[in-house]
Motif scaffolding. Structure first.
Motif, PDB file in Angstrom:
ATOM      1  N   ASN A 290       0.654  -1.201  -0.119  1.00  0.00           N
ATOM      2  CA  ASN A 290      -0.029   0.094   0.098  1.00  0.00           C
ATOM      3  C   ASN A 290       0.997   1.076   0.088  1.00  0.00           C
ATOM      4  O   ASN A 290       2.105   1.160   0.435  1.00  0.00           O
ATOM      5  CB  ASN A 290      -1.156  -0.026   1.194  1.00  0.00           C
ATOM      6  N   ILE A 291       0.487   2.444  -0.299  1.00  0.00           N
ATOM      7  CA  ILE A 291       1.096   3.599  -0.551  1.00  0.00           C
ATOM      8  C   ILE A 291       1.987   4.044   0.768  1.00  0.00           C
ATOM      9  O   ILE A 291       3.064   4.463   0.748  1.00  0.00           O
ATOM     10  CB  ILE A 291       0.333   4.763  -0.894  1.00  0.00           C
ATOM     11  N   ALA A 292       1.174   3.913   1.883  1.00  0.00           N
ATOM     12  CA  ALA A 292       1.710   4.221   3.251  1.00  0.00           C
ATOM     13  C   ALA A 292       3.314   3.200   3.629  1.00  0.00           C
ATOM     14  O   ALA A 292       4.149   3.813   3.822  1.00  0.00           O
ATOM     15  CB  ALA A 292       0.774   3.715   4.225  1.00  0.00           C
ATOM     16  N   GLY A 297       7.960   2.980   4.771  1.00  0.00           N
ATOM     17  CA  GLY A 297       8.592   1.319   5.120  1.00  0.00           C
ATOM     18  C   GLY A 297       8.028   0.426   5.741  1.00  0.00           C
ATOM     19  O   GLY A 297       6.885   0.772   6.598  1.00  0.00           O
ATOM     20  N   ALA A 298       8.168  -0.719   5.913  1.00  0.00           N
ATOM     21  CA  ALA A 298       7.527  -1.760   6.633  1.00  0.00           C
ATOM     22  C   ALA A 298       8.027  -2.937   6.719  1.00  0.00           C
ATOM     23  O   ALA A 298       9.202  -3.245   5.835  1.00  0.00           O
ATOM     24  CB  ALA A 298       6.092  -2.003   6.019  1.00  0.00           C
ATOM     25  N   SER A 299       7.800  -3.877   7.486  1.00  0.00           N
ATOM     26  CA  SER A 299       8.208  -5.326   7.674  1.00  0.00           C
ATOM     27  C   SER A 299       7.245  -6.211   7.354  1.00  0.00           C
ATOM     28  O   SER A 299       5.874  -6.298   7.522  1.00  0.00           O
ATOM     29  CB  SER A 299       8.760  -5.692   9.193  1.00  0.00           C
ATOM     30  N   VAL A 300       7.382  -6.720   6.044  1.00  0.00           N
ATOM     31  CA  VAL A 300       6.387  -7.750   5.581  1.00  0.00           C
ATOM     32  C   VAL A 300       6.786  -9.312   5.440  1.00  0.00           C
ATOM     33  O   VAL A 300       7.760  -9.557   5.215  1.00  0.00           O
ATOM     34  CB  VAL A 300       5.912  -7.223   4.131  1.00  0.00           C
ATOM     35  N   PRO A 315      11.952   2.613   3.331  1.00  0.00           N
ATOM     36  CA  PRO A 315      11.071   3.852   3.155  1.00  0.00           C
ATOM     37  C   PRO A 315      11.420   4.458   1.512  1.00  0.00           C
ATOM     38  O   PRO A 315      12.671   4.449   1.241  1.00  0.00           O
ATOM     39  CB  PRO A 315      11.526   4.814   4.097  1.00  0.00           C
ATOM     40  N   GLY A 316      10.410   4.604   0.998  1.00  0.00           N
ATOM     41  CA  GLY A 316      10.667   5.376  -0.301  1.00  0.00           C
ATOM     42  C   GLY A 316      10.697   4.202  -1.282  1.00  0.00           C
ATOM     43  O   GLY A 316      11.227   4.626  -2.508  1.00  0.00           O
ATOM     44  N   THR A 317      10.207   2.999  -1.246  1.00  0.00           N
ATOM     45  CA  THR A 317      10.467   1.882  -1.978  1.00  0.00           C
ATOM     46  C   THR A 317       9.680   2.385  -3.341  1.00  0.00           C
ATOM     47  O   THR A 317       8.395   2.625  -3.309  1.00  0.00           O
ATOM     48  CB  THR A 317      10.045   0.576  -1.366  1.00  0.00           C
ATOM     49  N   GLN A 318      10.188   2.210  -4.454  1.00  0.00           N
ATOM     50  CA  GLN A 318       9.576   2.645  -5.741  1.00  0.00           C
ATOM     51  C   GLN A 318       8.865   1.349  -6.434  1.00  0.00           C
ATOM     52  O   GLN A 318       9.484   0.107  -6.171  1.00  0.00           O
ATOM     53  CB  GLN A 318      10.621   3.217  -6.709  1.00  0.00           C
ATOM     54  N   PHE A 348       0.060  -0.535  -4.541  1.00  0.00           N
ATOM     55  CA  PHE A 348      -1.215  -0.635  -4.974  1.00  0.00           C
ATOM     56  C   PHE A 348      -1.874   1.007  -4.852  1.00  0.00           C
ATOM     57  O   PHE A 348      -1.644   1.504  -4.049  1.00  0.00           O
ATOM     58  CB  PHE A 348      -2.044  -1.529  -3.902  1.00  0.00           C
ATOM     59  N   ILE A 349      -2.508   1.163  -5.955  1.00  0.00           N
ATOM     60  CA  ILE A 349      -3.309   2.343  -5.982  1.00  0.00           C
ATOM     61  C   ILE A 349      -4.663   2.008  -5.959  1.00  0.00           C
ATOM     62  O   ILE A 349      -5.318   1.457  -6.930  1.00  0.00           O
ATOM     63  CB  ILE A 349      -2.735   3.197  -7.409  1.00  0.00           C
ATOM     64  N   PRO A 350      -5.404   2.555  -5.075  1.00  0.00           N
ATOM     65  CA  PRO A 350      -6.814   2.284  -4.749  1.00  0.00           C
ATOM     66  C   PRO A 350      -7.778   2.930  -5.668  1.00  0.00           C
ATOM     67  O   PRO A 350      -7.401   4.075  -6.173  1.00  0.00           O
ATOM     68  CB  PRO A 350      -7.198   2.979  -3.302  1.00  0.00           C
ATOM     69  N   THR A 351      -8.877   2.534  -6.356  1.00  0.00           N
ATOM     70  CA  THR A 351      -9.604   3.129  -7.241  1.00  0.00           C
ATOM     71  C   THR A 351     -10.800   3.764  -6.608  1.00  0.00           C
ATOM     72  O   THR A 351     -11.627   4.528  -7.150  1.00  0.00           O
ATOM     73  CB  THR A 351     -10.200   1.983  -8.356  1.00  0.00           C
TER      74      THR A 351
END
Length: 390
Positions: A290-292, A297-300, A315-318, A348-351
């Motif tokens: 998700n955009i956030a 950044g995150a741990s997934v 953070p800032g992953t393209q 992911f870009i929400p519609t």
């Protein structure tokens, strides 16, 4: 290490079938046992050339070899259900077959230069060989990566237990073939560019056996085989791929009137994995962010063959960034290391957004941090193109 078949025959991959035949004929004549009596090195090169020609002269075998190399046709070294001495192999001449098989199959290519094998073949009766059987085995990704052992129930022709596969009622139910007088082959003299030479061919009356059955076995009606089944345990090495064919020597159909069994050819099929896609020895996973998470950044968790693994998203992953889990892919079937898991970031870009979310996004539209800026990094298309080309 088994030599490359193209190197053995001294040709390029672009060689035509006519070029392949000419190259084999040249090598076969050079290393023929009649020309090099008692020379074991020449005999091995003679067999090596025949092995190369057997594969490269067959369009289907050649295509598999060009794609997978010697791993295309794994041969059993022991003649049982396991896989012993490496991969590759002379299909049809492994598992104890002699030089005679080469003369029977490719002897016409030598022309009249030699007498069909001379001392190597003289007074030898033909060995019957049963036909090969083909089965498909479907593997999960875990089985491909770790290797697997499969028990296969095979319907096949077995040697008759009443006559031991001979087809005769008893040991006295034979008479010597009147055509070849028990030799199993007939000899004739032909004219060649070097003068006259003797050639030998399988006796048409007894088909190389040297004797004729006078009283047939009652159970198999003289064929020497009966219908049955066998459970064959097949060990499949790690790293096999879709379309690859393995060969288990001696587990095919029994031969009529005695002889040696054919082989069991096992065609590999791969079941698609629900999350990982195979690309050679690498595995690709499309990670939805998700955009956030992409911004902060995150741990997934991401899937692996045997479970799941945690990775850190900077953070800032393209979108399109590729993260590599080294050594977590598919092992090379020839033992040349192991591939990786490639995690491809997909933002992911929400519609559809709520009114409150829309208000928050409007505020971000004017923020300097959210305005696209030129970057030294390659764009998404260039990054993905360089990965797949490399």
């Amino acid at each position: 290490m088994k030599r490359d078949y193209y190197e053995v025959l001294g040709i390029e991959k672009s060689a035509t079938q006519d070029d392949i035949k000419k190259a084999y004929r040249k090598a076969a004549i050079q290393f023929h046992p009649d020309k090099n009596p008692g020379d074991k090195d020449a005999e091995e090169k003679f067999k090596e050339a025949a092995e190369a020609y057997d594969v490269l002269s067959n369009a289907e075998k050649k295509a598999r070899y060009d794609q997978f190399g010697h791993a295309a046709n794994a041969q059993s070294a022991s003649g049982g259900g396991g896989y012993g001495g490496g991969y590759g192999g002379f299909e049809g001449f492994g598992g104890g077959f002699t030089m005679d098989d080469i003369f029977d199959r490719f002897g016409d290519i030598f022309g009249g230069h030699f007498g069909g094998g001379g001392g190597s073949r003289a007074r030898r009766q033909r060995v019957n060989r049963g036909s090969d059987l083909r089965v498909k085995v479907r593997l999960t990704l875990a089985e491909v990566v770790n290797g697997a052992t499969k028990k296969l129930k095979i319907n096949k022709m077995n040697a008759c237990d009443a006559c031991g596969g001979s087809g005769a009622f008893d040991k006295d139910s034979y008479t010597t073939c009147s055509t070849c007088h028990g030799a199993g082959y007939v000899t004739q003299v032909v004219n060649t560019m070097f003068g006259q030479a003797q050639t030998q061919s399988v006796c048409p009356t007894c088909e190389g056996v040297g004797k004729i059955i006078t009283k047939k076995c009652e159970k198999c009606s003289g064929s020497g085989v009966t219908k049955g089944e066998e459970v064959v345990e097949v060990r499949i090495p790690a790293g096999v791929a879709q379309g690859m064919q393995l060969s288990v020597a001696g587990k095919g159909n029994a031969a009529y009137h005695g002889g040696v069994n054919g082989d069991l050819l096992v065609l590999i099929e791969e079941e698609p994995h629900k999350e990982l896609e195979r690309e050679g020895n690498d595995l690709i996973y499309n990670l939805k962010l998700n955009i956030a998470d992409a911004v902060m950044g995150a741990s997934v968790e991401v899937p692996t063959v045997d479970g799941r693994a945690k990775i850190k998203i900077d953070p800032g992953t393209q979108a399109g960034r590729v993260l590599r889990l080294r050594g977590k892919g598919v092992p090379d079937v020839n033992g040349y290391g192991t591939g990786d898991i490639l995690v491809v970031a997909d933002v992911f870009i929400p519609t559809h957004v709520s009114p409150a979310e829309k208000d928050a996004l409007k505020k971000l539209q004017t923020s300097e941090n959210f305005k696209p800026k030129p970057t030294k990094e390659r764009n998404l298309f260039e990054r993905m193109k360089s990965y797949f080309i490399s």
